[in-house]
Scaffold this active site. Structure first.
Site, short mmCIF file in Angstrom:
data_model
loop_
_atom_site.label_atom_id
_atom_site.label_comp_id
_atom_site.label_asym_id
_atom_site.label_seq_id
_atom_site.Cartn_x
_atom_site.Cartn_y
_atom_site.Cartn_z
N GLU A 264 36.68 92.26 -15.43
CA GLU A 264 36.09 92.66 -13.94
C GLU A 264 34.70 92.21 -14.00
O GLU A 264 34.05 92.16 -14.89
CB GLU A 264 36.28 94.22 -13.76
CG GLU A 264 35.73 95.00 -14.78
CD GLU A 264 34.12 95.31 -15.01
OE1 GLU A 264 33.56 94.95 -13.65
OE2 GLU A 264 33.65 95.34 -16.21
N PHE A 265 33.98 92.37 -12.45
CA PHE A 265 32.64 91.63 -12.82
C PHE A 265 31.91 92.57 -11.62
O PHE A 265 30.88 92.00 -11.13
CB PHE A 265 32.82 90.15 -11.99
CG PHE A 265 33.86 89.12 -12.73
CD1 PHE A 265 32.77 88.66 -13.92
CD2 PHE A 265 35.01 89.01 -12.67
CE1 PHE A 265 33.92 87.76 -14.78
CE2 PHE A 265 35.73 87.95 -13.24
CZ PHE A 265 34.93 87.37 -14.18
N LEU A 266 32.46 93.66 -11.56
CA LEU A 266 31.75 94.59 -10.46
C LEU A 266 30.44 95.18 -11.12
O LEU A 266 30.24 95.09 -12.44
CB LEU A 266 32.79 95.80 -10.29
CG LEU A 266 33.21 96.63 -11.21
CD1 LEU A 266 32.38 97.86 -11.64
CD2 LEU A 266 34.40 97.46 -10.66
N CYS B 142 25.54 97.14 -19.30
CA CYS B 142 26.19 95.95 -19.42
C CYS B 142 25.56 94.75 -19.93
O CYS B 142 25.47 94.40 -20.91
CB CYS B 142 26.76 95.76 -18.15
SG CYS B 142 28.16 96.97 -17.85
N LYS C 247 35.65 115.48 -17.71
CA LYS C 247 35.95 114.34 -16.57
C LYS C 247 37.03 114.60 -15.75
O LYS C 247 37.04 114.41 -14.57
CB LYS C 247 35.78 113.18 -17.23
CG LYS C 247 34.36 112.34 -16.92
CD LYS C 247 34.75 110.99 -17.79
CE LYS C 247 33.33 110.35 -18.03
NZ LYS C 247 33.18 109.07 -18.64
N GLU D 12 27.39 98.06 -10.76
CA GLU D 12 27.24 99.31 -10.60
C GLU D 12 26.37 99.72 -9.13
O GLU D 12 25.60 98.71 -8.99
CB GLU D 12 26.38 100.22 -11.73
CG GLU D 12 27.14 100.59 -12.81
CD GLU D 12 26.43 101.27 -14.15
OE1 GLU D 12 25.49 102.24 -13.45
OE2 GLU D 12 26.72 101.16 -15.20
N ASP E 217 41.66 109.93 -19.20
CA ASP E 217 40.78 109.93 -20.08
C ASP E 217 40.74 110.93 -21.01
O ASP E 217 41.49 111.95 -20.77
CB ASP E 217 39.30 110.17 -18.91
CG ASP E 217 38.05 109.57 -19.45
OD1 ASP E 217 37.41 108.77 -18.97
OD2 ASP E 217 37.66 109.87 -20.95
N GLY F 21 10.63 90.51 -11.88
CA GLY F 21 10.09 91.78 -12.24
C GLY F 21 10.14 92.53 -13.74
O GLY F 21 10.04 91.79 -14.66
N LYS G 54 34.05 86.27 -19.00
CA LYS G 54 33.13 87.50 -18.73
C LYS G 54 32.07 87.63 -19.61
O LYS G 54 30.82 87.74 -18.99
CB LYS G 54 34.21 88.70 -18.71
CG LYS G 54 33.28 90.11 -18.67
CD LYS G 54 32.77 90.24 -17.15
CE LYS G 54 31.67 91.31 -17.27
NZ LYS G 54 32.23 92.62 -17.16
C1 UDX Z 1 26.22 93.74 -14.17
C2 UDX Z 1 26.99 92.44 -13.63
O1 UDX Z 1 26.08 91.96 -12.54
C3 UDX Z 1 28.32 92.55 -13.34
O2 UDX Z 1 28.83 91.37 -12.98
C4 UDX Z 1 29.07 93.13 -14.56
O3 UDX Z 1 30.65 93.51 -14.32
C5 UDX Z 1 28.41 94.37 -15.55
O4 UDX Z 1 27.05 94.00 -15.64
P1 UDX Z 1 25.30 95.75 -13.53
O5 UDX Z 1 24.97 96.21 -14.95
O6 UDX Z 1 25.87 96.90 -12.62
O7 UDX Z 1 26.25 94.62 -13.53
O8 UDX Z 1 23.73 95.30 -13.03
P2 UDX Z 1 23.36 94.18 -11.96
O9 UDX Z 1 23.23 94.37 -10.73
O10 UDX Z 1 23.77 93.07 -12.76
O11 UDX Z 1 21.80 94.33 -12.54
C6 UDX Z 1 21.31 94.61 -13.87
C7 UDX Z 1 19.89 94.61 -14.24
O12 UDX Z 1 19.25 93.38 -13.80
C8 UDX Z 1 19.24 95.71 -13.60
O13 UDX Z 1 18.43 96.37 -14.27
C9 UDX Z 1 18.50 95.07 -12.22
O14 UDX Z 1 17.33 95.74 -11.71
C10 UDX Z 1 18.12 93.63 -12.86
N1 UDX Z 1 17.94 92.70 -12.02
C11 UDX Z 1 19.10 92.14 -11.20
C12 UDX Z 1 16.61 91.91 -11.91
O15 UDX Z 1 15.79 92.18 -12.80
N2 UDX Z 1 16.57 90.73 -11.13
C13 UDX Z 1 17.76 90.36 -10.49
O16 UDX Z 1 17.50 89.42 -9.65
C14 UDX Z 1 18.80 91.05 -10.44
#
Ligand code: UDX
Length: 451
Positions: free
Chosen positions: A152-154, A264, A37, A156, A32, A257, A208
Site C-alpha cells: 500500500e502507498f497510503l 514509515c 484497540k 497518514e 488485532d 524544511g 514499495k
Molecule cells: C509515507 C509515504 O508517502 C507513503 O506512500 C507510504 O505508504 C508511507 O510513508 P507518511 O509517512 O504518511 O507516508 O508521510 P509523508 O506524507 O510521506 O510525509 C513524510 C514526512 O516527510 C513528514 O514528516 C513530512 O512533513 C515530510 N515531508 C513531506 C517533507 O519534509 N517535505 C515534503 O515535500 C513532503
C-alpha cells in the site's frame, strides 16, 4: 458468493483498508492482538486520528459488514482473503523487525482449513514474502493456501482518500489464480481505471521500498539545496517552486524544511539501506545513508538557527514550539522532527512550550519534560521566539498582530517554509526560515510564483 475479507492489524493501514473493503461491498473482519484497540473499534471509537475514518468505521459497523475480533481462529474461519497489515518496526541495527509480521502469519496459518489467499501489505525487505510463503505452506491446515504481496502507498492523514483513490495497484503473485482473486477484490478500483501492475513477489516488495526511499531522497535533495541556499543567499522556496514546474521533476515531496519523520519513511529508508549493505551494493548504500544524514542535519541546522536568533545561547530562553506531530492532519509523533527539535532546544537550556492541534496527548507522553499548552496563544505567552515545526494549515492563518500582544520578542523561525514572510514582517516580526535569506528581495519580486 461474495468474498469475505479479514484485515490483520488495525493501525492506520489496516483500519483504512478495512473500511475500503467494507465500502466495496465485502463483509470484513478486522483482527488485532491488542484487546484494547479491538474493544474501542467494536464500540465505534477509532483509537487513532485519521480524517474521516471514524465515521466510516461506524457506518459499516452499523450496517453489519464490519466486525472486529482478537481471535486468529475466528479470522481464519471468516475470511477467504486475509490481508496482513501489521507493522515492520526498525531493529536496533536498522533492518526491519519482521517478528510482528511472522507472529501474525503463524497465528493465522494453523487455523486455515480451507482454500485462502494471505496477502501482505506491510513494507518489507525483498525476499520476505518468499520466506513467509514457505512458512505458510508448512503451517497451513489446507494445501490451497497461498501468499501474495500487495503493497500500500497510503499517507497518514490521507489514509481514507488514498485507499479509495490509489495511484496504482501492485499485485505480487506466484500464480494466476492468486492474481485473479486479487482482481476480484479490487474490481471496484480497476473498473475506475486505476492502473494495475501484476508482477512477482520480489518486484512487488521492491516497488514499495523504492517508492519510500525515492520520496525520502526527494525531500533530502531539496534540503541539501536549502543548505547551499543559506550559504549563498538564495531562496530555496523559489528554487523548489521552479524545479517543481518541470514535469520530469514534479513538485510533490519537494517541499524544503525540517525533513521527514514518522513511522514509515525513516525506518523504511534504513531497512532498504541495510539490505543494500547486506547485498554489498556500496553505491546504493551510500546514497541512502546520505539521504538519512541530510535529513538529520536539517534538525541540527534548525537548532543552530534558533540558537543564533536567540543571541548565541538558548539558556533561559522561552521558546514556543508550534507543532509536535510528524506531519499535519495526524496525531502521530513517532520519529517526529518537531519533537526532536523541541527536545534538543530543551536540552540546551530553553524553556519549551509545545502546542499541536491534534497531537498534544501523544507529545506530552513522549516528552513529559516539555511544557504542553492547549492553545497557540497560551504557549506563545512571554516567548522569546516562536518556531514553526509542523505544517498545520491553521498556523498559516494565525494573525501575527494578535500573537505579538503576548510575546516577549517578535521573532519567528519557520522550519516548514509555509508561513507568509511578508505578513509576519509587516506586523513587525523578525522572520527567518531554513534555506531562505533573512530578508530576501526575491520574496517580494517573485510574488506571482510564491504561494
Ligand atoms: C509515507 C509515504 O508517502 C507513503 O506512500 C507510504 O505508504 C508511507 O510513508 P507518511 O509517512 O504518511 O507516508 O508521510 P509523508 O506524507 O510521506 O510525509 C513524510 C514526512 O516527510 C513528514 O514528516 C513530512 O512533513 C515530510 N515531508 C513531506 C517533507 O519534509 N517535505 C515534503 O515535500 C513532503
Amino acid at each position: 458468493m461474495t468474498l469475505r475479507i479479514t484485515v490483520l492489524g488495525t493501525g492506520y493501514v489496516g483500519t483504512a483498508h478495512a473500511v475500503t473493503m467494507a465500502g466495496a461491498g465485502f463483509s470484513v473482519l478486522g483482527m488485532d492482538i491488542d484487546a484494547e484497540k479491538i474493544a474501542a473499534l467494536t464500540s465505534g471509537r477509532v483509537p487513532l486520528f485519521e480524517p474521516g475514518i471514524e465515521d466510516l468505521v461506524n457506518h459499516h459497523r452499523l450496517r453489519g459488514v464490519l466486525q472486529f475480533t482478537t481471535s486468529y481462529r475466528e479470522a481464519a474461519r471468516f475470511g477467504d482473503v486475509h490481508f496482513l497489515c501489521v507493522p515492520t518496526p526498525q531493529s536496533p541495527d536498522g533492518s526491519a523487525d519482521l517478528k510482528p509480521l511472522l507472529g501474525a502469519l503463524e497465528g493465522l496459518a494453523p487455523h486455515l482449513t480451507r482454500p485462502a489467499l494471505v496477502v501482505g501489505k506491510s513494507t518489507v525487505p525483498v525476499g520476505t514474502a518468499t520466506v513467509l510463503g514457505e512458512r505458510l505452506a508448512e503451517l497451513a491446515g489446507h494445501p490451497a493456501v497461498e501468499l501474495a504481496w500487495n503493497p500500500e502507498f497510503l499517507r497518514e492523514g490521507h489514509a481514507v482518500v488514498d485507499s479509495l483513490h490509489p495511484d496504482r495497484l501492485v499485485f505480487g503473485v506466484s500464480s494466476a489464480p492468486a492474481a485473479a482473486l486479487l482482481r476480484e477484490v479490487y474490481r471496484f478500483l480497476l473498473d475506475q481505471g486505476v492502473p494495475l501492475i501484476v508482477t512477482g513477489l520480489e518486484t512487488a516488495e521492491l516497488i514499495k521500498m523504492a517508492a519510500n526511499a525515492f520520496l525520502a531522497t526527494k525531500i533530502s535533495f531539496i534540503n541539501a539545496v536549502a543548505e547551499m541556499c543559506e550559504l549563498v543567499s538564495a531562496d530555496v522556496v523559489t528554487v523548489a517552486e521552479a524545479l517543481g514546474q518541470d514535469p520530469r521533476i514534479g513538485s510533490a515531496h519537494l517541499h524544503p524544511g525540517l525533513g521527514f519523520g514518522g513511522s514509515c519513511l525513516p525506518k523504511d529508508l534504513r531497512s532498504f539501506t541495510a539490505q543494500a549493505r547486506a547485498l554489498r551494493l556500496t553505491g546504493a548504500a551510500s546514497l541512502l545513508t546520505a539521504v538519512d544524514q541530510i535529513n538529520d542535519q536539517a534538525r541540527n541546522r534548525l537548532v543552530d538557527l534558533v540558537r543564533a536568533e536567540c543571541g548565541g545561547t538558548l539558556r533561559g530562553k522561552r521558546i514556543a514550539a508550534l507543532g509536535a506531530a510528524f506531519k499535519p492532519d495526524s496525531d502521530d509523533t513517532r520519529d517526529s522532527p518537531a519533537l526532536a527539535v523541541a527536545e534538543q532546544l530543551h536540552r540546551e537550556g530553553a524553556h519549551v512550550a509545545v502546542f499541536d492541534p491534534r497531537a498534544s496527548a501523544q507529545a506530552r507522553r513522549a516528552c513529559p519534560q516539555l511544557d504542553h499548552g492547549e492553545s497557540l496563544l497560551h504557549v506563545c505567552r512571554e516567548a522569546d521566539l516562536l518556531v514553526h515545526l509542523t505544517d498545520w494549515p491553521q498556523f498559516r492563518d494565525v494573525d501575527p498582530a494578535a500573537v505579538a500582544e503576548v510575546v516577549r520578542a517578535r521573532r519567528i523561525v519557520d522550519a516548514r517554509n509555509s508561513l507568509d514572510p511578508q505578513k509576519w514582517r509587516a506586523a513587525g516580526w523578525r522572520f527567518t526560515a531554513l534555506g531562505r535569506p533573512a530578508s530576501d528581495p526575491t520574496i517580494s519580486l517573485s510574488g506571482t510564483l510564491l504561494r
